[in-house]
Design a protein around this motif. Structure first.
Motif, mmCIF file in Angstrom:
data_model
loop_
_atom_site.group_PDB
_atom_site.id
_atom_site.type_symbol
_atom_site.label_atom_id
_atom_site.label_comp_id
_atom_site.label_asym_id
_atom_site.label_seq_id
_atom_site.Cartn_x
_atom_site.Cartn_y
_atom_site.Cartn_z
ATOM 1 N N SER A 81 0.825 -1.204 0.000
ATOM 2 C CA SER A 81 0.000 0.000 0.000
ATOM 3 C C SER A 81 0.866 1.263 0.000
ATOM 4 N N THR A 82 1.924 1.256 0.785
ATOM 5 C CA THR A 82 2.820 2.410 0.849
ATOM 6 C C THR A 82 3.525 2.631 -0.483
ATOM 7 N N LEU A 83 3.992 1.553 -1.099
ATOM 8 C CA LEU A 83 4.672 1.694 -2.387
ATOM 9 C C LEU A 83 3.733 2.204 -3.468
ATOM 10 N N ILE A 84 2.471 1.799 -3.416
ATOM 11 C CA ILE A 84 1.491 2.320 -4.378
ATOM 12 C C ILE A 84 1.312 3.823 -4.170
ATOM 13 N N GLY A 85 1.208 4.255 -2.918
ATOM 14 C CA GLY A 85 1.063 5.682 -2.616
ATOM 15 C C GLY A 85 2.278 6.487 -3.029
ATOM 16 N N VAL A 86 3.466 5.966 -2.743
ATOM 17 C CA VAL A 86 4.698 6.664 -3.126
ATOM 18 C C VAL A 86 4.819 6.733 -4.648
ATOM 19 N N GLY A 87 4.450 5.642 -5.321
ATOM 20 C CA GLY A 87 4.485 5.639 -6.785
ATOM 21 C C GLY A 87 3.510 6.636 -7.385
ATOM 22 N N ALA A 88 2.310 6.715 -6.807
ATOM 23 C CA ALA A 88 1.321 7.681 -7.302
ATOM 24 C C ALA A 88 1.820 9.115 -7.094
ATOM 25 N N PHE A 89 2.424 9.375 -5.944
ATOM 26 C CA PHE A 89 2.955 10.706 -5.668
ATOM 27 C C PHE A 89 4.095 11.044 -6.633
ATOM 28 N N ALA A 90 4.978 10.074 -6.867
ATOM 29 C CA ALA A 90 6.070 10.297 -7.821
ATOM 30 C C ALA A 90 5.510 10.540 -9.222
ATOM 31 N N GLY A 91 4.446 9.826 -9.570
ATOM 32 C CA GLY A 91 3.805 10.046 -10.870
ATOM 33 C C GLY A 91 3.252 11.451 -10.998
ATOM 34 N N VAL A 92 2.621 11.940 -9.928
ATOM 35 C CA VAL A 92 2.095 13.313 -9.931
ATOM 36 C C VAL A 92 3.234 14.311 -10.110
ATOM 37 N N LEU A 93 4.348 14.095 -9.423
ATOM 38 C CA LEU A 93 5.490 15.005 -9.545
ATOM 39 C C LEU A 93 6.073 14.988 -10.957
ATOM 40 N N ILE A 94 6.165 13.808 -11.543
ATOM 41 C CA ILE A 94 6.709 13.707 -12.903
ATOM 42 C C ILE A 94 5.777 14.391 -13.899
ATOM 43 N N ILE A 95 4.484 14.131 -13.784
ATOM 44 C CA ILE A 95 3.508 14.776 -14.679
ATOM 45 C C ILE A 95 3.568 16.292 -14.513
ATOM 46 N N SER A 96 3.666 16.752 -13.278
ATOM 47 C CA SER A 96 3.728 18.191 -13.007
ATOM 48 C C SER A 96 4.961 18.823 -13.634
ATOM 49 N N TYR A 97 6.077 18.134 -13.549
ATOM 50 C CA TYR A 97 7.315 18.661 -14.121
ATOM 51 C C TYR A 97 7.229 18.736 -15.641
ATOM 52 N N VAL A 98 6.630 17.705 -16.241
ATOM 53 C CA VAL A 98 6.516 17.674 -17.696
ATOM 54 C C VAL A 98 5.562 18.755 -18.192
ATOM 55 N N VAL A 99 4.467 18.975 -17.463
ATOM 56 C CA VAL A 99 3.439 19.924 -17.888
ATOM 57 C C VAL A 99 3.895 21.371 -17.722
ATOM 58 N N SER A 100 4.658 21.657 -16.682
ATOM 59 C CA SER A 100 5.033 23.042 -16.405
ATOM 60 C C SER A 100 6.156 23.504 -17.326
ATOM 61 N N SER A 101 6.321 24.827 -17.390
ATOM 62 C CA SER A 101 7.398 25.392 -18.200
ATOM 63 C C SER A 101 8.056 26.524 -17.420
ATOM 64 N N GLY A 102 9.248 26.856 -17.818
ATOM 65 C CA GLY A 102 9.960 27.946 -17.167
ATOM 66 C C GLY A 102 9.998 29.188 -18.019
#
Length: 151
Positions: A81-102
């Motif tokens: 359960s913890t690994l699923i949560g950590v993976g989902a959080f990492a996925g959100v961070l990766i998606i956020s990084y890809v979507v944003s721009s500088g």
């Protein structure tokens, strides 16, 4: 009471006693002495209390990590359960990084220095991640409420 618990109680008592001694020392100096020492750049009055605080903070983090990891590896269901949560959080961070721009890097200043493109990109990614997590939390609360009402 096992040996580990006794040692932790003794360490906590010693750190508490040191904190009380340093607190009494600080209070006995008075506000004006502390303020004048701070103005002169002298932090010798507060240093011992700060070191006790650092030690307590470090011990707390170490003990929390030890007990959390111990619990995770003894209970495989919790680990999954913890690994699923950590993976989902990492996925959100990766998606956020890809979507944003500088692209708006030159618009923001801190102490007269303009933000670089990398800094603006990271701030944008943090904001996008925050928005995604807020929406996810709101949806989870809404679904939980609907599920509770339907029962």
């Amino acid at each position: 009471m096992n040996l580990q618990h006794r040692i932790l109680k003794i360490v906590a008592a010693l750190l508490g006693l040191a904190g009380i001694i340093f607190l009494v020392t600080i209070l006995s100096k008075g506000d004006t002495a502390i303020q004048s020492a701070a103005t002169d750049g002298d932090s010798a009055i507060l240093d011992p209390m700060i070191y006790v605080t650092y030690i307590i903070f470090a011990l707390t983090i170490i003990l929390v990590l030890i007990f959390v990891l111990q619990n995770l590896f003894t209970n495989t269901r919790t680990l999954k359960s913890t690994l699923i949560g950590v993976g989902a959080f990492a996925g959100v961070l990766i998606i956020s990084y890809v979507v944003s721009s500088g692209s708006d890097a030159g618009k923001y200043f801190y102490n007269g220095v303009a933000a670089t493109e990398g800094e603006a990109h990271m701030v944008g990614a943090g904001l996008v991640a925050f928005y995604i997590l807020i929406v996810a939390a709101a949806v989870a609360m809404l679904l939980s409420g609907i599920k509770k009402i339907s029962k």
